[in-house]
Design a protein around this motif. Sequence first.
Motif, PDB file in Angstrom:
ATOM      1  N   ARG A 171      -4.052  31.063  -3.516  1.00 62.03           N
ATOM      2  CA  ARG A 171      -2.566  31.453  -3.366  1.00 62.03           C
ATOM      3  C   ARG A 171      -2.204  31.991  -2.033  1.00 62.03           C
ATOM      4  O   ARG A 171      -3.346  33.045  -1.097  1.00 62.03           O
ATOM      5  CB  ARG A 171      -2.357  32.742  -4.286  1.00 62.03           C
ATOM      6  N   GLN A 175      -1.313  20.385  -1.122  1.00 62.46           N
ATOM      7  CA  GLN A 175      -0.546  21.904  -1.439  1.00 62.46           C
ATOM      8  C   GLN A 175       1.358  21.747  -2.350  1.00 62.46           C
ATOM      9  O   GLN A 175       1.683  20.794  -2.853  1.00 62.46           O
ATOM     10  CB  GLN A 175       0.013  22.576  -0.350  1.00 62.46           C
ATOM     11  N   TYR A 176       0.953  23.137  -3.059  1.00 62.29           N
ATOM     12  CA  TYR A 176       2.344  23.457  -3.611  1.00 62.29           C
ATOM     13  C   TYR A 176       2.816  24.623  -3.023  1.00 62.29           C
ATOM     14  O   TYR A 176       2.075  25.520  -2.823  1.00 62.29           O
ATOM     15  CB  TYR A 176       1.736  23.536  -5.237  1.00 62.29           C
ATOM     16  N   GLY A 177       4.200  24.094  -2.656  1.00 60.95           N
ATOM     17  CA  GLY A 177       4.291  25.104  -2.328  1.00 60.95           C
ATOM     18  C   GLY A 177       5.910  25.855  -2.480  1.00 60.95           C
ATOM     19  O   GLY A 177       7.372  25.325  -3.024  1.00 60.95           O
ATOM     20  N   VAL A 190      -1.048  25.284   8.286  1.00 57.67           N
ATOM     21  CA  VAL A 190      -1.929  24.139   7.337  1.00 57.67           C
ATOM     22  C   VAL A 190      -2.466  22.818   8.073  1.00 57.67           C
ATOM     23  O   VAL A 190      -3.324  22.318   6.718  1.00 57.67           O
ATOM     24  CB  VAL A 190      -0.918  23.660   5.870  1.00 57.67           C
ATOM     25  N   GLU A 231       0.146  34.133   1.032  1.00 58.42           N
ATOM     26  CA  GLU A 231       2.111  34.352   0.956  1.00 58.42           C
ATOM     27  C   GLU A 231       2.029  34.988   2.604  1.00 58.42           C
ATOM     28  O   GLU A 231       0.915  35.489   3.453  1.00 58.42           O
ATOM     29  CB  GLU A 231       1.968  35.991   0.265  1.00 58.42           C
ATOM     30  N   SER A 239       7.315  32.783   2.233  1.00 58.31           N
ATOM     31  CA  SER A 239       6.444  31.425   1.745  1.00 58.31           C
ATOM     32  C   SER A 239       4.810  31.811   0.541  1.00 58.31           C
ATOM     33  O   SER A 239       4.119  32.948   1.187  1.00 58.31           O
ATOM     34  CB  SER A 239       5.768  30.322   2.586  1.00 58.31           C
ATOM     35  N   THR A 240       4.830  31.211   0.040  1.00 59.87           N
ATOM     36  CA  THR A 240       3.297  31.080  -1.241  1.00 59.87           C
ATOM     37  C   THR A 240       3.272  29.589  -1.047  1.00 59.87           C
ATOM     38  O   THR A 240       3.568  28.628  -1.448  1.00 59.87           O
ATOM     39  CB  THR A 240       4.352  31.759  -2.771  1.00 59.87           C
ATOM     40  N   ALA A 241       1.797  29.921  -1.103  1.00 64.05           N
ATOM     41  CA  ALA A 241       1.581  28.723  -1.173  1.00 64.05           C
ATOM     42  C   ALA A 241       0.464  28.698  -1.566  1.00 64.05           C
ATOM     43  O   ALA A 241      -1.284  28.932  -1.837  1.00 64.05           O
ATOM     44  CB  ALA A 241       0.780  27.767   0.466  1.00 64.05           C
ATOM     45  N   TYR A 242      -0.069  27.056  -2.182  1.00 62.64           N
ATOM     46  CA  TYR A 242      -1.180  27.188  -3.283  1.00 62.64           C
ATOM     47  C   TYR A 242      -1.665  25.560  -2.918  1.00 62.64           C
ATOM     48  O   TYR A 242      -1.656  25.082  -2.616  1.00 62.64           O
ATOM     49  CB  TYR A 242      -0.358  26.915  -5.190  1.00 62.64           C
ATOM     50  N   GLN A 276      10.678  24.620  -3.040  1.00 65.40           N
ATOM     51  CA  GLN A 276       9.713  24.354  -4.372  1.00 65.40           C
ATOM     52  C   GLN A 276       8.706  22.911  -3.443  1.00 65.40           C
ATOM     53  O   GLN A 276       9.817  21.395  -3.545  1.00 65.40           O
ATOM     54  CB  GLN A 276       9.934  24.373  -5.869  1.00 65.40           C
ATOM     55  N   THR A 296       8.801  28.069  -0.866  1.00 69.09           N
ATOM     56  CA  THR A 296       9.257  28.780   0.354  1.00 69.09           C
ATOM     57  C   THR A 296      10.696  29.127   0.239  1.00 69.09           C
ATOM     58  O   THR A 296      11.935  28.751  -0.555  1.00 69.09           O
ATOM     59  CB  THR A 296       9.495  27.865   1.604  1.00 69.09           C
TER      60      THR A 296
END
Length: 193
Positions: free
Chosen positions: A81, A174-176, A118, A83, A96-99, A162, A178
């Motif tokens: 994760r 990637q799952y985001g 990214v 941030e 943003s939070t990206a996984y 999302q 924002t």
Amino acid sequence: GGAQAIAALEQRNLVRTEQGRGTFVQEHTLDYPISRRTRFTQNMRNLNVEADIEILEDAREIPPPPVAQSLCLDRHEYAYRIETLSRADGHIVDHSTAYFPATRFSGLPSVYRRLLSVTRTLNEFGVSDYERKHTRVSARLPDANTARLMKQPANRPVLYVQSINTDTRGVPVQYGITRFSGDWVQLVLMADN
């Protein structure tokens, strides 16, 4: 009178009035395209604005179930994760939070810290291209942390986006989440194929 003049300007989105704070000239918002090939850096370059990304934290963790499902991970699989806070011409435009799947992209946070992109980070892991498979947009009130980070009142909604990005074989990379500032950004949905 003055109140009518302000109301007329408000209707044209030229000023905004905040209860207890006064009337503010509304700056021009950035048109942020959401398309099959959405890229923050490219969007900012196209808009001719100075952009920078600040990494707030990164972690290796078991993601929440909806995130794991979106990334096609098992319940006990790890994700990274990351941030971030993005600015355009000095204004905070998003939090943003990206996984990212941790097994496939072992050591990704240090690569991302070096490249701050990214696209370039995924390139280093052999993902030459990726596409936006899914985007969901809603308006939500920010949580206390997001309001503090974005320096905005907790009672002013953010654009909550999302998204899932997949590689060329359709595997999620990637799952985001924002949270865009509604003051600075308007989302433009592109009808590309």
